[in-house]
Design a protein around this motif. Structure first.
Motif, PDB file in Angstrom:
ATOM      1  N   UNK A  85       8.790   0.846  17.993  1.00  0.00           N
ATOM      2  CA  UNK A  85       9.247  -0.143  17.018  1.00  0.00           C
ATOM      3  C   UNK A  85       8.089  -0.673  16.181  1.00  0.00           C
ATOM      4  N   UNK A  86       6.966  -0.962  16.834  1.00  0.00           N
ATOM      5  CA  UNK A  86       5.822  -1.464  16.078  1.00  0.00           C
ATOM      6  C   UNK A  86       5.253  -0.397  15.149  1.00  0.00           C
ATOM      7  N   UNK A  87       5.323   0.858  15.576  1.00  0.00           N
ATOM      8  CA  UNK A  87       4.806   1.934  14.735  1.00  0.00           C
ATOM      9  C   UNK A  87       5.681   2.146  13.515  1.00  0.00           C
ATOM     10  N   UNK A  88       6.988   2.051  13.697  1.00  0.00           N
ATOM     11  CA  UNK A  88       7.892   2.277  12.572  1.00  0.00           C
ATOM     12  C   UNK A  88       8.010   1.048  11.683  1.00  0.00           C
ATOM     13  N   UNK A  89       7.835  -0.158  12.250  1.00  0.00           N
ATOM     14  CA  UNK A  89       7.978  -1.375  11.435  1.00  0.00           C
ATOM     15  C   UNK A  89       6.830  -1.507  10.445  1.00  0.00           C
ATOM     16  N   UNK A  90       5.575  -1.493  10.947  1.00  0.00           N
ATOM     17  CA  UNK A  90       4.387  -1.558  10.107  1.00  0.00           C
ATOM     18  C   UNK A  90       4.457  -2.733   9.126  1.00  0.00           C
ATOM     19  N   UNK A  91       4.275  -3.934   9.663  1.00  0.00           N
ATOM     20  CA  UNK A  91       4.357  -5.143   8.840  1.00  0.00           C
ATOM     21  C   UNK A  91       3.298  -5.152   7.748  1.00  0.00           C
ATOM     22  N   UNK A  92       2.124  -4.530   8.004  1.00  0.00           N
ATOM     23  CA  UNK A  92       1.087  -4.544   6.975  1.00  0.00           C
ATOM     24  C   UNK A  92       1.486  -3.697   5.776  1.00  0.00           C
ATOM     25  N   UNK A  93       2.320  -2.656   6.007  1.00  0.00           N
ATOM     26  CA  UNK A  93       2.810  -1.878   4.871  1.00  0.00           C
ATOM     27  C   UNK A  93       3.728  -2.718   3.994  1.00  0.00           C
ATOM     28  N   UNK A  94       4.517  -3.578   4.630  1.00  0.00           N
ATOM     29  CA  UNK A  94       5.401  -4.454   3.839  1.00  0.00           C
ATOM     30  C   UNK A  94       4.591  -5.461   3.052  1.00  0.00           C
ATOM     31  N   UNK A  95       3.477  -5.917   3.620  1.00  0.00           N
ATOM     32  CA  UNK A  95       2.638  -6.880   2.909  1.00  0.00           C
ATOM     33  C   UNK A  95       1.993  -6.262   1.678  1.00  0.00           C
ATOM     34  N   UNK A  96       1.799  -4.939   1.673  1.00  0.00           N
ATOM     35  CA  UNK A  96       1.191  -4.293   0.512  1.00  0.00           C
ATOM     36  C   UNK A  96       2.101  -4.316  -0.710  1.00  0.00           C
ATOM     37  N   UNK A  97       3.398  -4.505  -0.514  1.00  0.00           N
ATOM     38  CA  UNK A  97       4.329  -4.569  -1.637  1.00  0.00           C
ATOM     39  C   UNK A  97       4.452  -5.975  -2.211  1.00  0.00           C
ATOM     40  N   UNK A  98       3.819  -6.956  -1.591  1.00  0.00           N
ATOM     41  CA  UNK A  98       3.758  -8.311  -2.145  1.00  0.00           C
ATOM     42  C   UNK A  98       2.491  -8.408  -2.987  1.00  0.00           C
ATOM     43  N   UNK A  99       2.650  -8.586  -4.274  1.00  0.00           N
ATOM     44  CA  UNK A  99       1.515  -8.513  -5.185  1.00  0.00           C
ATOM     45  C   UNK A  99       1.265  -9.873  -5.833  1.00  0.00           C
ATOM     46  N   UNK A 100       0.002 -10.087  -6.173  1.00  0.00           N
ATOM     47  CA  UNK A 100      -0.428 -11.284  -6.885  1.00  0.00           C
ATOM     48  C   UNK A 100      -1.079 -10.859  -8.201  1.00  0.00           C
ATOM     49  N   UNK A 101      -1.081 -11.756  -9.139  1.00  0.00           N
ATOM     50  CA  UNK A 101      -1.757 -11.484 -10.401  1.00  0.00           C
ATOM     51  C   UNK A 101      -3.260 -11.390 -10.184  1.00  0.00           C
ATOM     52  N   UNK A 102      -3.899 -10.534 -10.969  1.00  0.00           N
ATOM     53  CA  UNK A 102      -5.334 -10.325 -10.806  1.00  0.00           C
ATOM     54  C   UNK A 102      -6.119 -11.584 -11.145  1.00  0.00           C
ATOM     55  N   UNK A 103      -5.645 -12.333 -12.119  1.00  0.00           N
ATOM     56  CA  UNK A 103      -6.309 -13.567 -12.527  1.00  0.00           C
ATOM     57  C   UNK A 103      -5.342 -14.736 -12.391  1.00  0.00           C
TER      58      UNK A 103
END
Length: 303
Positions: free
Chosen positions: A81-99
């Motif tokens: 479950x932890x291998x397939x969930x990969x919470x850090x991969x989901x965090x990569x889709x949350x983006x912030x403005x560069x400035x």
């Protein structure tokens, strides 16, 4: 091996002794002991082999194997479950403005940034926090190299909770309680000891795991007098988001002073408003003057 040793020690494998009550029925070889162990491990229970009350040691081994089997299944399920969930991969889709930007909003200087989610699945109970980290010196002379101060965010929903259905502009009003109250445009350079940390937390809708995305803005990554361009448009009753313009900004009239100076002298805002209002009129009058110069009336055309 344990079941075979129990049967061997009890004499169940000896031929010609059918009157003896065995520890495990139908155990005649190592293969049959292995099959019985599989039945116990995965709770199949075909019914041909079973433990009798003849050997307490066999009952103890049965209990231990059941407990170990449950623990192995739980650990394997958790790892998968932890291998397939990969919470850090989901965090990569949350983006912030560069400035980040500082501009006027509702007549007050505001620190603004844009946050967005690239996936269609939503983040539940999303919250955003912001802190200013800078070097300070106490009145007693103590130097605090990493002094952290929380900054309240204004997002239209209230508190730190956000509804991230579309890219949002999160802003902080720079007032008397803000640690940016004395921040001037001249302070936004790479030598300034200032960093603003932004933390976005939420629960992944599909897995229920808490994920966290972080970013930070140094002094030279804060743009004074600029505003984010709109990226959400409505077409045929549906809203669309142009992520290619996610971090684009435009210059807007903004006083080149601190928020403290603006509160003490509101005439700076009035002068800025008057200047921005005169700008288009001045351009229009120049255009009209140029347009008039193109047309002339010849004396021969007069009656």
């Amino acid at each position: 091996m344990a079941w075979w040793l129990i049967a061997f020690a009890h004499g169940d494998l000896a031929p010609g002794e059918s009157d003896i009550v065995p520890c495990i029925t139908s155990i005649h070889s190592f293969s049959s002991a292995f099959l019985f162990s599989i039945e116990v491990q995965v709770t199949i229970g075909f019914g041909g082999r079973m433990v009798t009350e003849e050997c307490p040691l066999a009952i103890l081994v049965l209990i231990v194997q059941n407990i170990v089997g449950l623990m192995v299944n739980a650990i394997m399920l958790g790892c998968i479950f932890m291998k397939t969930a990969q919470a850090h991969r989901r965090a990569e889709t949350l983006i912030f403005s560069k400035h980040a930007v500082i501009a006027l909003r509702h007549g007050r200087l505001c620190f603004m940034l844009r946050v967005g989610d690239l996936r269609k699945s939503m983040i539940i109970s999303a919250t955003i926090h912001m802190q200013v980290v800078r070097k300070t010196t106490s009145p007693e002379g103590e130097v605090v190299p990493l002094h952290q101060v929380d900054i309240p965010m204004e997002n239209g929903v209230g508190g730190n909770s956000i509804f991230l259905v579309a890219p949002l502009i999160i802003y902080h009003v720079i007032d008397t309680n803000s640690p940016l109250y004395d921040l001037a445009p001249s302070d936004l350079h790479h030598h300034q000891d200032l960093e603003i940390i932004v933390i976005l937390e939420g629960v992944v809708e599909t897995t229920g795991i808490t994920t966290q995305a972080r970013t930070s803005y140094l002094a030279d990554e804060i743009l004074w007098g600029q505003r984010f361009v709109p990226i959400v448009t409505e077409e045929d009753g549906r809203y669309s988001v142009d992520y290619s313009k996610f971090g684009n900004t435009i210059k807007v009239p903004t006083p080149l002073c601190t928020a403290r100076q603006l509160d003490e002298d509101r005439s700076l805002l009035d002068a800025l408003t008057l200047a921005s209002a005169r700008g288009p009129l001045r351009k229009r009058s120049v255009a009209m003057a140029k347009a008039k110069a193109k047309f002339s009336i010849s004396p021969d055309s007069l009656p």
